[in-house]
Enzyme design. Structure first.
Site, PDB file in Angstrom:
ATOM      1  N   CYS A 114       0.258  -1.606  -6.177  1.00  0.00           N
ATOM      2  CA  CYS A 114       1.747  -1.891  -6.305  1.00  0.00           C
ATOM      3  C   CYS A 114       2.271  -0.593  -5.775  1.00  0.00           C
ATOM      4  O   CYS A 114       3.549  -0.575  -5.278  1.00  0.00           O
ATOM      5  CB  CYS A 114       2.152  -2.091  -7.736  1.00  0.00           C
ATOM      6  SG  CYS A 114       1.748  -1.054  -8.997  1.00  0.00           S
ATOM      7  N   HIS A 479       3.333   0.780 -13.432  1.00  0.00           N
ATOM      8  CA  HIS A 479       3.759  -0.464 -12.411  1.00  0.00           C
ATOM      9  C   HIS A 479       4.927   0.089 -11.626  1.00  0.00           C
ATOM     10  O   HIS A 479       5.963   0.577 -12.005  1.00  0.00           O
ATOM     11  CB  HIS A 479       4.034  -1.638 -13.086  1.00  0.00           C
ATOM     12  CG  HIS A 479       4.072  -2.820 -12.004  1.00  0.00           C
ATOM     13  ND1 HIS A 479       3.047  -3.172 -11.038  1.00  0.00           N
ATOM     14  CD2 HIS A 479       4.950  -3.847 -12.067  1.00  0.00           C
ATOM     15  CE1 HIS A 479       3.265  -4.016 -10.287  1.00  0.00           C
ATOM     16  NE2 HIS A 479       4.685  -4.450 -10.761  1.00  0.00           N
TER      17      HIS A 479
END
Length: 529
Positions: A114, A479
């Site tokens: 990510c 994330h």
């Protein structure tokens, strides 16, 4: 750098070895070429097997030396079972059901990637960078085929092309492989063998450094590299030693401004101000030893795209991890960096800034005048209707006298009442309007247009076009997500392969203060007069 030949099975690989790096870096290079994980590699060198912590400079490697490696490779990543789907290949009824194709496409997460996906989505929002990549020669010189920087640039070009054409989320296999070949740190694995999460800012910086070296204008043009022109900030720093009073000056460049975060920083501008102040130990000629110099930087060159990094992570020695500062730091949708510029640069910005303000004032004045004129027209129309009604009533009362009766001259009062009826209805009103009407006002476009001498020049004011956020307590975990403003003003959230429409009001809430997503990198685009 020393080039050696490494034989593995039936293949021989030419590898450049940096003597300043430990043995683990060399193993990661071989991993990107062979697929053999570093922990399985057995490389014969002088004195036995190569260890991860080995000092490569002490091995006495010579140019062209042959090394033998043993070890079994991991299973190579398989191509997606389903072929990549492009917009033009889909049936008409299936094409872009959500209407998101005009905003690009998502990127599949290939396992803790990510950080890479969010970086790419932000940089994809720079059309000038996409254009430069599209012009890049994928073939290049014969020697370029073995250059990791060239291969990473080609992979970026192809990936951006896929984002232009694809409706379905794109699989960035080749880009990830070339990124790990060029920068082996992105191939680090945890104890379980899974690839580790990485710092998005490091990915952002390393990719820009690579593209700066490869996206160059033809030799002899004298122009700065494309990436330098688009993102490069020019800084002038003055260092002062409090002990001796000595001063030194230094010019440098950077691809981003740092927003340092302390307990007293609440706004982006406050953090940027701190980021332009730095302490450095330097050799003092008058003291004859190292002394502390305090440096204060000013911006001497502004780029078309300005990146600001929220310095939220710091290294905690006790846990050997990058910890995160969760403090809320508000950032604006429109950023003015005039106060951080040098006096010379401020003088260059003054004219365009004044022209832009004047144009905005004229545009606002035209709008206000249009509303006032509309109200005045309504009042005049009402007055004209009332006057016409009175004239008609007066004409009805003035009946002809019987025959044979001596005519009497009309009084002034009667004349006043009859005169309007003798004129065409509304004539006096029209004449009054014509007399009171001002000269034709310029259109809003003409009013907003700055003087030609300043047209197109930067003003030091920037619009926010992309935000890279992080959710979690460490840069190497959690994330990453990107939020990008489209050409039509619509904001889109890119959470790997998922695309979600957002509003500007939601973007300014990414300022931190909790465990939700908070801004880590901010990308601004310059306004021009």
């Amino acid at each position: 750098m020393v080039k050696v030949a490494v034989k593995w099975t039936k293949e021989t690989y030419n590898v450049e070895v940096d003597p300043a790096e430990p043995g683990l870096v060399f193993k990661h290079q071989l991993f990107s070429l062979t697929g053999v994980p570093p922990e399985r590699q057995k490389i014969m060198v002088k004195g036995g097997m190569l260890k991860d912590e080995a000092d490569m400079a002490k091995l006495g490697l010579k140019e062209g030396q042959k090394l033998m490696m043993m070890g079994s490779a991991d299973k190579l990543p398989e191509a997606p079972a389903k072929a990549q789907v492009f917009l033009e290949d889909l049936p008409e009824e299936e094409q872009d059901a959500q209407g998101f194709a005009k905003y690009g496409a998502g990127l599949q997460n290939l396992g803790n990637t990510c950080y890479m996906n969010s970086t790419l989505q932000c940089l994809y929002r720079v059309p000038e960078l996409r254009t430069a990549l599209a012009r890049y020669d994928s073939a290049g010189a014969p020697a370029a085929a073995f250059d990791p920087a060239h291969k990473l640039t080609v992979a970026t070009k192809e990936l951006f092309g896929d984002l232009d054409r694809s409706v379905a989320p794109v699989m960035p296999f080749r880009f990830l492989a070339q990124l790990r070949e060029k920068y082996p740190q992105f191939a680090q694995q945890g104890r379980t063998g899974a690839y580790s999460q990485q710092d998005a800012e490091e990915c952002w910086s390393q990719l820009l450094y690579t593209l700066r070296e490869r996206l160059r204008d033809p030799e002899g043009s004298g122009a700065d590299p494309t990436v330098q022109r688009l993102f490069g900030v020019g800084l002038h720093t003055r260092f002062t030693c409090a002990e001796s009073g000595e001063t030194e000056e230094e010019d440098a460049g950077a691809f981003e401004l740092k927003c340092n975060i302390t307990s007293e920083v609440n706004l982006l501008s406050e953090g940027l101000r701190l980021g332009l102040i730095s302490d450095r130990e330097k050799n003092s000629a008058s003291l004859g030893r190292l002394a502390l110099f305090q440096g204060k930087s000013e911006i001497v060159r502004l780029p078309p795209y300005l990146t600001a990094q929220m310095v939220r992570f710091f290294y905690k020695v006790d846990v050997q991890q990058k910890a995160k500062i969760l403090r809320k730091v508000a950032f604006p949708l429109v950023l003015d960096v005039y106060e951080f510029c040098s006096e010379a640069l401020k003088k260059q910005l003054d004219g365009p800034r004044e022209a832009a303000r004047a144009a905005a004032d004229r545009a606002a004045g035209l709008e206000k005048a249009a509303k006032a004129a509309k109200r005045e027209d309504g009042s005049r129309s009402d007055a004209a209707s009332a006057t016409t009604g009175k004239a008609a009533a007066g004409a009805k009362k003035s009946t002809p006298e019987p025959k044979g009766k001596k005519e009497v001259a009309p009084t002034a009062e009667a004349s006043t009442a009859v005169e309007p009826a003798a004129q065409p209805a509304g004539a006096d009103v029209e004449m009054a309007d014509a007399a009171a009407a001002p000269a034709a006002a310029p259109s809003s476009a003409e009013a907003a247009e700055p003087p030609s001498e300043f047209a197109g020049q930067p003003t030091g004011v920037y619009d926010l076009v992309a935000v890279l956020t992080h959710k979690g307590r460490s840069a190497d975990s959690g994330h990453y997500v990107s939020w990008a403003k489209q050409d039509n003003g619509q904001w889109m959230q890119f959470d790997d392969e998922v695309m979600i429409p957002r509003k500007a009001d939601e973007i300014v809430t990414l300022s931190g203060g909790g465990d939700w997503h908070m801004a880590y990198l901010l990308l601004y685009r310059a306004q021009h007069a």
